[in-house]
Scaffold this motif. Structure first.
Motif, PDB file in Angstrom:
ATOM      1  N   ALA A 170       0.873  -1.169   0.000  1.00 44.06           N
ATOM      2  CA  ALA A 170       0.000   0.000   0.000  1.00 44.06           C
ATOM      3  C   ALA A 170       0.911   1.219   0.000  1.00 44.06           C
ATOM      4  CB  ALA A 170      -0.898  -0.014   1.223  1.00 44.06           C
ATOM      5  N   CYS A 171       0.730   2.072  -0.995  1.00 41.30           N
ATOM      6  CA  CYS A 171       1.653   3.205  -1.178  1.00 41.30           C
ATOM      7  C   CYS A 171       0.918   4.535  -1.143  1.00 41.30           C
ATOM      8  CB  CYS A 171       2.372   3.051  -2.524  1.00 41.30           C
ATOM      9  SG  CYS A 171       3.230   1.474  -2.723  1.00 41.30           S
ATOM     10  N   ASP A 172       1.711   5.608  -1.231  1.00 41.51           N
ATOM     11  CA  ASP A 172       1.179   6.966  -1.304  1.00 41.51           C
ATOM     12  C   ASP A 172       0.125   7.051  -2.408  1.00 41.51           C
ATOM     13  OD1 ASP A 172       3.212   7.619   0.507  1.00 41.51           O
ATOM     14  OD2 ASP A 172       4.554   8.307  -1.078  1.00 41.51           O
ATOM     15  N   ARG A 173      -0.738   8.053  -2.297  1.00 41.42           N
ATOM     16  CA  ARG A 173      -1.772   8.335  -3.306  1.00 41.42           C
ATOM     17  C   ARG A 173      -2.716   7.151  -3.507  1.00 41.42           C
ATOM     18  NH1 ARG A 173       2.797   9.378  -6.639  1.00 41.42           N
ATOM     19  NH2 ARG A 173       1.837   7.983  -8.144  1.00 41.42           N
ATOM     20  N   ASP A 174      -2.834   6.269  -2.496  1.00 38.60           N
ATOM     21  CA  ASP A 174      -3.699   5.087  -2.571  1.00 38.60           C
ATOM     22  C   ASP A 174      -3.341   4.160  -3.718  1.00 38.60           C
ATOM     23  OD1 ASP A 174      -5.208   5.773  -0.306  1.00 38.60           O
ATOM     24  OD2 ASP A 174      -6.470   7.116  -1.501  1.00 38.60           O
ATOM     25  N   GLY A 217      13.328  -3.358   6.204  1.00 39.97           N
ATOM     26  CA  GLY A 217      12.317  -3.733   7.185  1.00 39.97           C
ATOM     27  C   GLY A 217      10.971  -3.868   6.496  1.00 39.97           C
ATOM     28  N   GLU A 218       9.961  -3.222   7.024  1.00 40.40           N
ATOM     29  CA  GLU A 218       8.618  -3.265   6.441  1.00 40.40           C
ATOM     30  C   GLU A 218       8.421  -2.204   5.358  1.00 40.40           C
ATOM     31  OE1 GLU A 218       5.550  -5.036   7.579  1.00 40.40           O
ATOM     32  OE2 GLU A 218       7.000  -6.456   8.351  1.00 40.40           O
ATOM     33  N   ALA A 219       9.287  -1.210   5.293  1.00 38.34           N
ATOM     34  CA  ALA A 219       9.105  -0.091   4.357  1.00 38.34           C
ATOM     35  C   ALA A 219       9.724  -0.397   2.996  1.00 38.34           C
ATOM     36  CB  ALA A 219       9.742   1.166   4.932  1.00 38.34           C
ATOM     37  N   ALA A 220       9.124   0.189   1.965  1.00 40.07           N
ATOM     38  CA  ALA A 220       9.659   0.088   0.601  1.00 40.07           C
ATOM     39  C   ALA A 220       9.496   1.440  -0.079  1.00 40.07           C
ATOM     40  CB  ALA A 220       8.923  -0.990  -0.183  1.00 40.07           C
ATOM     41  N   THR A 221      10.426   1.755  -0.958  1.00 40.72           N
ATOM     42  CA  THR A 221      10.376   3.017  -1.691  1.00 40.72           C
ATOM     43  C   THR A 221      10.668   2.751  -3.154  1.00 40.72           C
ATOM     44  OG1 THR A 221      11.212   4.185   0.266  1.00 40.72           O
ATOM     45  CG2 THR A 221      11.289   5.373  -1.819  1.00 40.72           C
ATOM     46  N   LEU A 222       9.850   3.325  -4.027  1.00 38.87           N
ATOM     47  CA  LEU A 222      10.122   3.311  -5.460  1.00 38.87           C
ATOM     48  C   LEU A 222      10.738   4.657  -5.797  1.00 38.87           C
ATOM     49  CD1 LEU A 222       9.856   1.850  -8.208  1.00 38.87           C
ATOM     50  CD2 LEU A 222       7.673   3.056  -8.484  1.00 38.87           C
ATOM     51  N   LEU A 223      11.921   4.619  -6.402  1.00 40.17           N
ATOM     52  CA  LEU A 223      12.644   5.842  -6.740  1.00 40.17           C
ATOM     53  C   LEU A 223      12.897   5.900  -8.242  1.00 40.17           C
ATOM     54  CD1 LEU A 223      14.682   4.455  -4.122  1.00 40.17           C
ATOM     55  CD2 LEU A 223      14.587   6.904  -3.855  1.00 40.17           C
ATOM     56  N   ALA A 251      17.279  -4.274   1.040  1.00 38.67           N
ATOM     57  CA  ALA A 251      17.439  -4.899  -0.274  1.00 38.67           C
ATOM     58  C   ALA A 251      17.131  -3.863  -1.339  1.00 38.67           C
ATOM     59  CB  ALA A 251      16.502  -6.094  -0.416  1.00 38.67           C
ATOM     60  N   ARG A 252      18.017  -3.735  -2.289  1.00 36.54           N
ATOM     61  CA  ARG A 252      17.902  -2.722  -3.337  1.00 36.54           C
ATOM     62  C   ARG A 252      17.876  -3.421  -4.687  1.00 36.54           C
ATOM     63  NH1 ARG A 252      19.486   2.856  -4.276  1.00 36.54           N
ATOM     64  NH2 ARG A 252      20.421   3.030  -6.334  1.00 36.54           N
ATOM     65  N   LEU A 259       9.419   8.284  -5.624  1.00 33.29           N
ATOM     66  CA  LEU A 259       8.139   8.374  -6.327  1.00 33.29           C
ATOM     67  C   LEU A 259       6.998   7.872  -5.453  1.00 33.29           C
ATOM     68  CD1 LEU A 259       9.247   6.944  -9.802  1.00 33.29           C
ATOM     69  CD2 LEU A 259       9.043   9.339  -9.124  1.00 33.29           C
ATOM     70  N   LEU A 260       7.228   6.757  -4.735  1.00 32.61           N
ATOM     71  CA  LEU A 260       6.216   6.181  -3.864  1.00 32.61           C
ATOM     72  C   LEU A 260       6.882   5.663  -2.592  1.00 32.61           C
ATOM     73  CD1 LEU A 260       4.176   3.968  -6.380  1.00 32.61           C
ATOM     74  CD2 LEU A 260       3.400   6.100  -5.320  1.00 32.61           C
ATOM     75  N   THR A 261       6.216   5.873  -1.459  1.00 31.84           N
ATOM     76  CA  THR A 261       6.622   5.277  -0.198  1.00 31.84           C
ATOM     77  C   THR A 261       5.546   4.258   0.161  1.00 31.84           C
ATOM     78  OG1 THR A 261       7.726   7.310   0.466  1.00 31.84           O
ATOM     79  CG2 THR A 261       7.199   5.729   2.208  1.00 31.84           C
ATOM     80  N   CYS A 262       5.965   3.028   0.475  1.00 32.70           N
ATOM     81  CA  CYS A 262       5.016   1.923   0.612  1.00 32.70           C
ATOM     82  C   CYS A 262       5.260   1.100   1.870  1.00 32.70           C
ATOM     83  CB  CYS A 262       5.140   0.988  -0.589  1.00 32.70           C
ATOM     84  SG  CYS A 262       5.129   1.816  -2.194  1.00 32.70           S
ATOM     85  N   SER A 263       4.234   0.338   2.235  1.00 28.02           N
ATOM     86  CA  SER A 263       4.350  -0.663   3.293  1.00 28.02           C
ATOM     87  C   SER A 263       3.456  -1.838   2.906  1.00 28.02           C
ATOM     88  CB  SER A 263       3.928  -0.067   4.640  1.00 28.02           C
ATOM     89  OG  SER A 263       2.601   0.379   4.587  1.00 28.02           O
TER      90      SER A 263
END
Length: 108
Positions: A27-31, A84-90, A67-68, A102-106
């Motif tokens: 589940a990321c930013d902007r739904d 950890g539990e967080a993920a980011t799309l860059l 992990a990248r 671009l997006l911050t997710c969990s």
């Protein structure tokens, strides 16, 4: 997306029995919901993301922590980074040497 993962797993040949596949939805930013498939085999690790109608294939690369995953090039492209539990799309701008979130997710 399942076809792409199946094709990648079939290419693994004898390593197929040792290949691990994990499906998650973030589940990321902007739904925005991002389905993700992690494929870990003895010789490679990769991730397939489905983001806003696009399928993105990225390969694991060295990271100081977490992990990248990115496309193996010195140019511009997407980066998926989990810690950890967080993920980011860059978005990596190869020319400028910058990475823009671009997006911050969990996990959803």
């Amino acid at each position: 997306m399942r076809r792409a993962v199946l094709a990648l797993a079939l290419m693994a040949g004898p390593a197929l029995a040792e290949t691990q596949v994990q499906n998650l939805t973030y589940a990321c930013d902007r739904d925005v919901a991002v389905p993700v498939v992690y494929v870990n085999a003895p010789d490679t690790s990769l991730v397939v993301l489905h983001v806003e109608g696009r399928q993105i294939l990225l390969y694991n690369e060295p990271a100081a922590s977490g992990a990248r995953y990115a496309w193996p090039s010195d140019g511009s492209g997407y980066v998926w980074w989990t810690k950890g539990e967080a993920a980011t799309l860059l978005w990596k701008d190869g020319e400028a040497g910058t990475e823009t979130p671009l997006l911050t997710c969990s996990p959803g």
